[in-house]
Each structure stands twice: as structure tokens, then as C-alpha cells.
Design a protein around this motif. Structure first.
Motif, PDB file in Angstrom:
ATOM      1  N   SER A 332       0.832  -1.205   0.000  1.00 37.28           N
ATOM      2  CA  SER A 332       0.000   0.000   0.000  1.00 37.28           C
ATOM      3  C   SER A 332       0.869   1.259   0.000  1.00 37.28           C
ATOM      4  O   SER A 332       0.489   2.290  -0.584  1.00 37.28           O
ATOM      5  N   ASP A 333       2.040   1.200   0.648  1.00 38.64           N
ATOM      6  CA  ASP A 333       2.972   2.334   0.608  1.00 38.64           C
ATOM      7  C   ASP A 333       3.429   2.595  -0.828  1.00 38.64           C
ATOM      8  O   ASP A 333       3.491   3.744  -1.271  1.00 38.64           O
ATOM      9  N   LEU A 334       3.763   1.524  -1.539  1.00 41.39           N
ATOM     10  CA  LEU A 334       4.225   1.677  -2.924  1.00 41.39           C
ATOM     11  C   LEU A 334       3.136   2.269  -3.799  1.00 41.39           C
ATOM     12  O   LEU A 334       3.408   3.126  -4.651  1.00 41.39           O
ATOM     13  N   GLU A 335       1.900   1.844  -3.592  1.00 42.46           N
ATOM     14  CA  GLU A 335       0.787   2.399  -4.361  1.00 42.46           C
ATOM     15  C   GLU A 335       0.613   3.884  -4.068  1.00 42.46           C
ATOM     16  O   GLU A 335       0.353   4.683  -4.975  1.00 42.46           O
ATOM     17  N   ALA A 336       0.769   4.249  -2.790  1.00 41.26           N
ATOM     18  CA  ALA A 336       0.618   5.655  -2.410  1.00 41.26           C
ATOM     19  C   ALA A 336       1.711   6.513  -3.040  1.00 41.26           C
ATOM     20  O   ALA A 336       1.450   7.611  -3.538  1.00 41.26           O
ATOM     21  N   ILE A 337       2.941   6.022  -3.048  1.00 37.27           N
ATOM     22  CA  ILE A 337       4.052   6.779  -3.636  1.00 37.27           C
ATOM     23  C   ILE A 337       3.867   6.899  -5.146  1.00 37.27           C
ATOM     24  O   ILE A 337       4.124   7.952  -5.738  1.00 37.27           O
ATOM     25  N   ALA A 338       3.403   5.818  -5.763  1.00 40.86           N
ATOM     26  CA  ALA A 338       3.186   5.852  -7.213  1.00 40.86           C
ATOM     27  C   ALA A 338       2.131   6.885  -7.585  1.00 40.86           C
ATOM     28  O   ALA A 338       2.221   7.537  -8.620  1.00 40.86           O
TER      29      ALA A 338
END
Length: 384
Positions: A332-338
Motif C-alpha cells: 500500500s505504501d508503494l501504491e501511495a508513492i506511485a
């Protein structure tokens, strides 16, 4: 081998640890039939050996143990500390502190994600753990010598494992990486089960406001009832029944009795009365006052490839720095950064940003690229 069964012996042992730099701690407990963990044994490893403390011994007062756990001058070393800490907080009202969790430290030092105690002590202490007593009934008395040997091994071998992890952290300059994780473990809110938010544990496949309102009331009632009766949630009301009641919103005993697995006797009893009252509270809420539900946002079209690139970068950076990816960033962190450069997620703060976050933004905006060289992924700066 020592088993402490009296208050005097416990007090004497705890006093003997005055001035000790650190102790290793583990617990054995049961939770299958209760809401709160039932503490059955406490193991403490000190510089002069390890002891087991029997909290079920007749007449024993654990106050000296609680005072030891709260002593700010002695570091308490656990492996996978969360459940042990929860027990001490529930029984004494205080969290053992200061605290060191070797499982988290092992993640920082490159031993993988959620490394087991057996794996850690085998690698760091060269010890082989006999886990044949893993599923023993720790509430049964008397305890056997084999049980005690098994229990004490969990703190005896933890000492050399901690010492080696401590040296690795000092050598790599990563001791401060643990501070954020230890801060979470020593916050009482980490262990507080709020009845008003307990519904969020359930897998809800609808966002209908009325359904969610009923579910919230039912779940909050069940959580309070489980705590009051010291029973597992499922012994009060199973998740499946909870969801079915929320979907049907029964208004009468007859309606409630039709719930699969509930039965008329429960529907007609005090529990049934409480359930119907919870449903009624939710159905009485006017439509205009139902809390708005946040719509589930679909990721923007084309975002997933960016997420996958960030995932590759994360694995590469963590492999290079010998740290577990789970400790740095979640999916979910990676999705938020993307989706957002200014995403307020852990990888964009502190040491995680230095390790991964800055490069993640650079990759996202084309300031660096990934390439495969000699079968390994490499970072390549991109001229602007």
C-alpha cells in the motif's frame, strides 16, 4: 534449573538483577478459551543464568516481576515481543521498557522478514532448539523437566543472539532504525482493542451505510461482551453470524432465531436481547445522520506498472543494504508513492526515505532507470 513458585523467591531473584544491563524475557500462555491471554509461565535470563516463574503457583504475588519489567535502567530483550508485552500491560498496567525486539532487529540486520526464534538462534548462537513442547498445555501442573528445559531455552540462547545483533547494529550504524519500531511497541494504544473500531477487522464486501451502521453496533457489543466475559470473540458470536445479522437487521426474536448457527435459545436469552438492542440502535439512526463512507478509490489507469517498478527498486535497495523489505515499505505504501509524490507514508520519512524514498521519486520521474547487468538489477542515473 530453577522454578520460582513463591513471592519471597521471586523478590530475591528480581533484587539480584539490580544493576544488570539487560535481561531476556519470554512467556508461555494460553488464549484458546479466553479473550485475555492466560499467563502460565515467565522465563527470565540474566547474566548468572535463567529462571522460570510460575504465575499459577498458589499465593504468589507477581509485584516484584512487574517492578522489574518497569525498571527503566534495565533493558528487556524479547523475540517477537507484541504478545508478551500485551500480557504485561494487561496484568500490571505498564509496558516493559526500555524494550528491544530481536525479531525487528534481525529484519534490520538482513535475516529476512519475521524471522523465527529457532532460525535466529541457530544462525547467531549455533543452538538447536527442541520444539517438541511447542503445543504443550502450559496451564497443567506440575510442569515436567522437559517443559522447563524447553521454556528456558527461549531466554538462554536469546542472550548471545542479542549480543551479536547489538554489535551488528553498532557496526552498521543502524541502531536508530529500531527506534521507530520500538516506539510503536511501547505505546499502550498499540494494544488497546477499541470496541468502536472492532468492525474493521471483518471482511466487509459492501459499503451500504445502514449495513455498516448495524455492523458497527454489533461488533462493538461483541467486543465489550468478550472483554467482560473473558471469552474469545467467536465464543460470543461468530463472524459469520455477525455479518448475517447485520445484513438482515432482525427486529424480533423470531427473526433473530433464523440466523444460521445461532439458535432460538440464544435468541430468546439475554444475549439475544442485547443483539436486538444493538440492531435497533443502528436502525434508529436517521438516514441523514448515517456516517458517510469513503468510496473505495480505484488506482488511476496505468499506475500498476509504476508500482511494480517501485517494488523491484525496493527489493534491490533492501538486498544491497541487507534489510528486510517488509520493514521499509508495504504494498500500500508503494501504491501511495506511485500515485502521489507527497504521500505521507513511512518510506518517505527518516532513514527509510534515505534508503528508498528518494530513489523511488527519482525513478518515478525518470531521473534514474533500472537495468539488468550481469543478471543483476542496477540503478542507472539519467541525464536531465
Amino acid at each position: 534449573m530453577t522454578l520460582i513458585t513463591t513471592t519471597d523467591a521471586l523478590d530475591s531473584f528480581c533484587r539480584s538483577l539490580a544493576g544488570t544491563e539487560y535481561i531476556t524475557v519470554d512467556t508461555e500462555f494460553l488464549r484458546e478459551k479466553t479473550y485475555w491471554p492466560q499467563l502460565c509461565l515467565v522465563q527470565i535470563g540474566g547474566p548468572d543464568g535463567a529462571v522460570a516463574i510460575d504465575p499459577l503457583a498458589e499465593g504468589i504475588d507477581l509485584a516484584p516481576l512487574y517492578a522489574l519489567m518497569a525498571d527503566p535502567s534495565i533493558l528487556k530483550v524479547f523475540h517477537a515481543a507484541r504478545q508478551d508485552v500485551e500480557i504485561f500491560l494487561h496484568l500490571s498496567g505498564k509496558i516493559p521498557a526500555p524494550l528491544f525486539d530481536t525479531q525487528v532487529a534481525a529484519m534490520v540486520c538482513g535475516f529476512g522478514e519475521s524471522v523465527s526464534y529457532e532460525t535466529l538462534v541457530t544462525k547467531l548462537a549455533g543452538a538447536r532448539i527442541d520444539k517438541s513442547s511447542r503445543f504443550t498445555d502450559w496451564s497443567h501442573r506440575p510442569l515436567t523437566e522437559r517443559q522447563l528445559t524447553y521454556a528456558l531455552a527461549d531466554v538462554i540462547h536469546l542472550r548471545p543472539a542479542y549480543e551479536k545483533l547489538k554489535r551488528r547494529l553498532a557496526r552498521t550504524g543502524r541502531a536508530h532504525w529500531l527506534e521507530e519500531e520500538m516506539a510503536v511497541l511501547t505505546q499502550p494504544s498499540t494494544y488497546q482493542a477499541d470496541p468502536e473500531t472492532s468492525w474493521m477487522r471483518l471482511k466487509v464486501r459492501t459499503n451500504k451505510p445502514r449495513f455498516v451502521a448495524v455492523l458497527k453496533e454489533l461488533a462493538a457489543w461483541r467486543e465489550r461482551e468478550a472483554q467482560r466475559r473473558d471469552l474469545p470473540r467467536s465464543r460470543v458470536l461468530r463472524d459469520e453470524a455477525l455479518l448475517e445479522i447485520a445484513a438482515n437487521a432482525p427486529a424480533t426474536v423470531d427473526d433473530l432465531a433464523r440466523t444460521r448457527g445461532l439458535g432460538r435459545s440464544i435468541a430468546e436469552g439475554r444475549q439475544g436481547t442485547d443483539i436486538l438492542a444493538a440492531v435497533q440502535r443502528a436502525t434508529d439512526i436517521p438516514e441523514s445522520e448515517l456516517p458517510p463512507l469513503e468510496p473505495r478509490e480505484e488506482p488511476p489507469a496505468g499506475l500498476q506498472p509504476t508500482v511494480e517498478l517501485l517494488r523491484v527498486l525496493l527489493k534491490m535497495k533492501c538486498e544491497e543494504n541487507n534489510v528486510a523489505p517488509k520493514l521499509v515499505a508495504s504494498s500500500s505504501d508503494l501504491e501511495a508513492i506511485a500515485a502521489d509524490d507527497a504521500a505521507d507514508v513511512q518510506p518517505m520519512h527518516g532513514w527509510r526515505r534515505e534508503l528508498f524514498g528518494e530513489d523511488a521519486l527519482a525513478l518515478k520521474h525518470g531521473r534514474l532507470a533500472l537495468s539488468i547487468v550481469d543478471r543483476r538489477v542496477r540503478i542507472i542515473p539519467v541525464a536531465q
